[in-house]
Design an enzyme around this catalytic site. Sequence first.
Site, mmCIF file in Angstrom:
data_model
loop_
_atom_site.group_PDB
_atom_site.id
_atom_site.type_symbol
_atom_site.label_atom_id
_atom_site.label_comp_id
_atom_site.label_asym_id
_atom_site.label_seq_id
_atom_site.Cartn_x
_atom_site.Cartn_y
_atom_site.Cartn_z
ATOM 1 N N ASP A 31 -44.714 47.345 -13.964
ATOM 2 C CA ASP A 31 -43.345 47.561 -14.434
ATOM 3 C C ASP A 31 -42.413 46.836 -13.456
ATOM 4 O O ASP A 31 -42.664 46.842 -12.254
ATOM 5 C CB ASP A 31 -43.017 49.066 -14.448
ATOM 6 C CG ASP A 31 -41.878 49.403 -15.388
ATOM 7 O OD1 ASP A 31 -42.102 50.123 -16.374
ATOM 8 O OD2 ASP A 31 -40.734 48.924 -15.141
ATOM 9 N N GLY A 36 -37.236 51.070 -16.051
ATOM 10 C CA GLY A 36 -38.192 52.152 -15.787
ATOM 11 C C GLY A 36 -37.918 52.787 -14.424
ATOM 12 O O GLY A 36 -37.067 52.314 -13.669
ATOM 13 N N ILE A 52 -43.535 40.520 -16.147
ATOM 14 C CA ILE A 52 -44.562 39.797 -16.913
ATOM 15 C C ILE A 52 -44.171 38.343 -17.166
ATOM 16 O O ILE A 52 -45.000 37.540 -17.571
ATOM 17 C CB ILE A 52 -44.924 40.491 -18.258
ATOM 18 C CG1 ILE A 52 -43.701 40.635 -19.163
ATOM 19 C CG2 ILE A 52 -45.617 41.822 -18.020
ATOM 20 C CD1 ILE A 52 -44.058 40.997 -20.603
ATOM 21 N N ALA A 74 -43.597 46.516 -22.143
ATOM 22 C CA ALA A 74 -42.609 45.884 -21.258
ATOM 23 C C ALA A 74 -41.639 45.026 -22.061
ATOM 24 O O ALA A 74 -41.889 43.846 -22.297
ATOM 25 C CB ALA A 74 -43.323 45.042 -20.202
ATOM 26 N N THR A 117 -41.566 48.360 -33.702
ATOM 27 C CA THR A 117 -40.466 49.250 -34.080
ATOM 28 C C THR A 117 -40.165 49.206 -35.576
ATOM 29 O O THR A 117 -40.403 48.182 -36.238
ATOM 30 C CB THR A 117 -39.190 48.832 -33.312
ATOM 31 O OG1 THR A 117 -38.052 49.462 -33.892
ATOM 32 C CG2 THR A 117 -38.941 47.341 -33.397
ATOM 33 N N TYR A 141 -32.964 42.815 -31.481
ATOM 34 C CA TYR A 141 -34.090 43.590 -30.956
ATOM 35 C C TYR A 141 -35.254 43.580 -31.956
ATOM 36 O O TYR A 141 -36.385 43.208 -31.621
ATOM 37 C CB TYR A 141 -33.619 45.023 -30.662
ATOM 38 C CG TYR A 141 -34.740 46.000 -30.458
ATOM 39 C CD1 TYR A 141 -35.645 45.829 -29.416
ATOM 40 C CD2 TYR A 141 -34.911 47.084 -31.326
ATOM 41 C CE1 TYR A 141 -36.694 46.728 -29.238
ATOM 42 C CE2 TYR A 141 -35.945 47.981 -31.154
ATOM 43 C CZ TYR A 141 -36.838 47.797 -30.109
ATOM 44 O OH TYR A 141 -37.878 48.665 -29.942
ATOM 45 N N HIS A 189 -29.423 57.199 -27.505
ATOM 46 C CA HIS A 189 -30.209 57.854 -28.540
ATOM 47 C C HIS A 189 -29.694 59.250 -28.858
ATOM 48 O O HIS A 189 -29.206 59.965 -27.978
ATOM 49 C CB HIS A 189 -31.684 57.892 -28.142
ATOM 50 C CG HIS A 189 -32.273 56.518 -28.099
ATOM 51 N ND1 HIS A 189 -32.603 55.883 -26.938
ATOM 52 C CD2 HIS A 189 -32.538 55.645 -29.096
ATOM 53 C CE1 HIS A 189 -33.049 54.678 -27.217
ATOM 54 N NE2 HIS A 189 -33.020 54.498 -28.522
ATOM 55 N N ILE A 207 -20.732 61.993 -34.566
ATOM 56 C CA ILE A 207 -21.589 61.711 -35.729
ATOM 57 C C ILE A 207 -21.104 60.391 -36.310
ATOM 58 O O ILE A 207 -19.944 60.269 -36.725
ATOM 59 C CB ILE A 207 -21.504 62.852 -36.766
ATOM 60 C CG1 ILE A 207 -22.037 64.159 -36.151
ATOM 61 C CG2 ILE A 207 -22.247 62.475 -38.048
ATOM 62 C CD1 ILE A 207 -21.945 65.372 -37.069
ATOM 63 N N GLY A 284 -24.780 48.319 -38.590
ATOM 64 C CA GLY A 284 -26.223 48.020 -38.667
ATOM 65 C C GLY A 284 -27.114 49.226 -38.878
ATOM 66 O O GLY A 284 -28.335 49.089 -38.875
HETATM 67 N N1 UDP Z 1 -26.261 58.792 -34.029
HETATM 68 C C1 UDP Z 1 -25.086 59.513 -34.094
HETATM 69 N N2 UDP Z 1 -24.412 59.736 -32.928
HETATM 70 C C2 UDP Z 1 -24.819 59.266 -31.713
HETATM 71 C C3 UDP Z 1 -26.046 58.540 -31.660
HETATM 72 C C4 UDP Z 1 -26.739 58.309 -32.837
HETATM 73 O O1 UDP Z 1 -24.650 59.942 -35.163
HETATM 74 O O2 UDP Z 1 -24.126 59.501 -30.712
HETATM 75 C C5 UDP Z 1 -27.042 58.573 -35.258
HETATM 76 C C6 UDP Z 1 -27.303 57.108 -35.600
HETATM 77 O O3 UDP Z 1 -26.264 56.611 -36.430
HETATM 78 C C7 UDP Z 1 -28.640 57.206 -36.347
HETATM 79 C C8 UDP Z 1 -29.343 58.412 -35.708
HETATM 80 O O4 UDP Z 1 -28.320 59.140 -35.041
HETATM 81 O O5 UDP Z 1 -28.427 57.498 -37.693
HETATM 82 C C9 UDP Z 1 -30.385 58.013 -34.690
HETATM 83 O O6 UDP Z 1 -29.826 57.084 -33.795
HETATM 84 P P1 UDP Z 1 -30.588 56.573 -32.512
HETATM 85 O O7 UDP Z 1 -29.670 55.615 -31.779
HETATM 86 O O8 UDP Z 1 -31.100 57.742 -31.752
HETATM 87 O O9 UDP Z 1 -31.862 55.802 -33.073
HETATM 88 P P2 UDP Z 1 -31.988 54.581 -34.138
HETATM 89 O O10 UDP Z 1 -32.201 55.232 -35.471
HETATM 90 O O11 UDP Z 1 -30.762 53.756 -34.048
HETATM 91 O O12 UDP Z 1 -33.212 53.880 -33.659
#
Ligand code: UDP
Length: 329
Positions: A31, A36, A52, A74, A117, A141, A189, A207, A284
């Site tokens: 790593d 990390g 890497i 990684a 992913t 990504y 997340h 939200i 997105g």
């Molecule tokens: N989300 C949200 N508020 C936040 C972060 C995420 O409403 O502060 C929503 C986001 O629009 C998605 C879901 O939660 O619908 C999961 O988002 P995350 O970024 O965790 O993962 P992703 O689905 O983008 O990989």
Amino acid sequence: MTILVLGGAGYIGSHTAYELIDRGEDVVIVDNLETGFLQAVHPKARFYQGDIRNRSFIDSVFEKEKIDAVIHFAANSLVGESMVNPLKYYDNNLCGTKVLLESMVAHDIDKIVFSSTAATYGEPERVPILETDRTEPTNTYGETKLSMEKMFHWTGKAHNLRYVSLRYFNACGAHKSGLIGEAHNPESHLVPLILQVPNGQREAISIFGEDYDTTDGTCVRDYIHVTDLAQAHIRAVDYLVKGNESSIFNLGNGIGFTVKEVIEAARKVTGDPIKTVIVPRRAGDPAKLIASSEKARTILGWKPEHADLEEIIASAWNWHKNHPNGFAK
Ligand code: UDP
């Protein structure tokens, strides 16, 4: 077996290293510690700090260690950042994997399990999503991960190398020991952000949009426990060791939850009212992402053991309430 875990100090990599060591495997971790944490490296693993993209470094690891298979985590993995700084993603994710593959081929290492992913699909044609569905990423990504899959495909054909690509949906939760868990900086997340509210680090959870075509207007995602993901990597290594051919598998529970349902589950787990605020949609974000993991169940014999959303959030809460700043002191 000796397994090399690239990115083994990161979130999913560290959980996979813990599960491998639990099963009695010999684990080597590489790593660069850019995202990390040294504290996430299992004490029984042999750790090499390095990148890497550095050919002589990765060569030196393959020369010192007798590696049976590689598990590759990684990479950079933030969707938002990948849109602002796409070349960082091409450099680390694609150029890094190119150097890695050159070194693997030179050292006759012929098995690799790779973290991919759901972002490779982009806006899905339908849910649940099958591995054969259209892949049209909507961010850099996802694009780099899809290109990495293709790099494995063509390199594999030319050099007798086999790979398994695991396309995860929404990884969350933490190890049962409470020693490791999710720690991103900055955090983006949903589950860790929600838990910052009961932890007193955030006033309310935003939200992102309430006008999607879903049951309550908020986005639907397939949340999967990180330990279940880790187990799938181990099964994928076993699959390659048995001589099976290269393949791609989705990993999810096959059940979708709305953002509001996730917040409600977190309220139950933490006992906190968790304030919310509705903000505009995040660019997105597809309305619904749900995996069909039938292929992983059938071929890898994988079955999520922690599919209950409250159980997943409880494990995350066990980590975050004791480590509000992640691995930082
Ligand atoms: N989300 C949200 N508020 C936040 C972060 C995420 O409403 O502060 C929503 C986001 O629009 C998605 C879901 O939660 O619908 C999961 O988002 P995350 O970024 O965790 O993962 P992703 O689905 O983008 O990989």
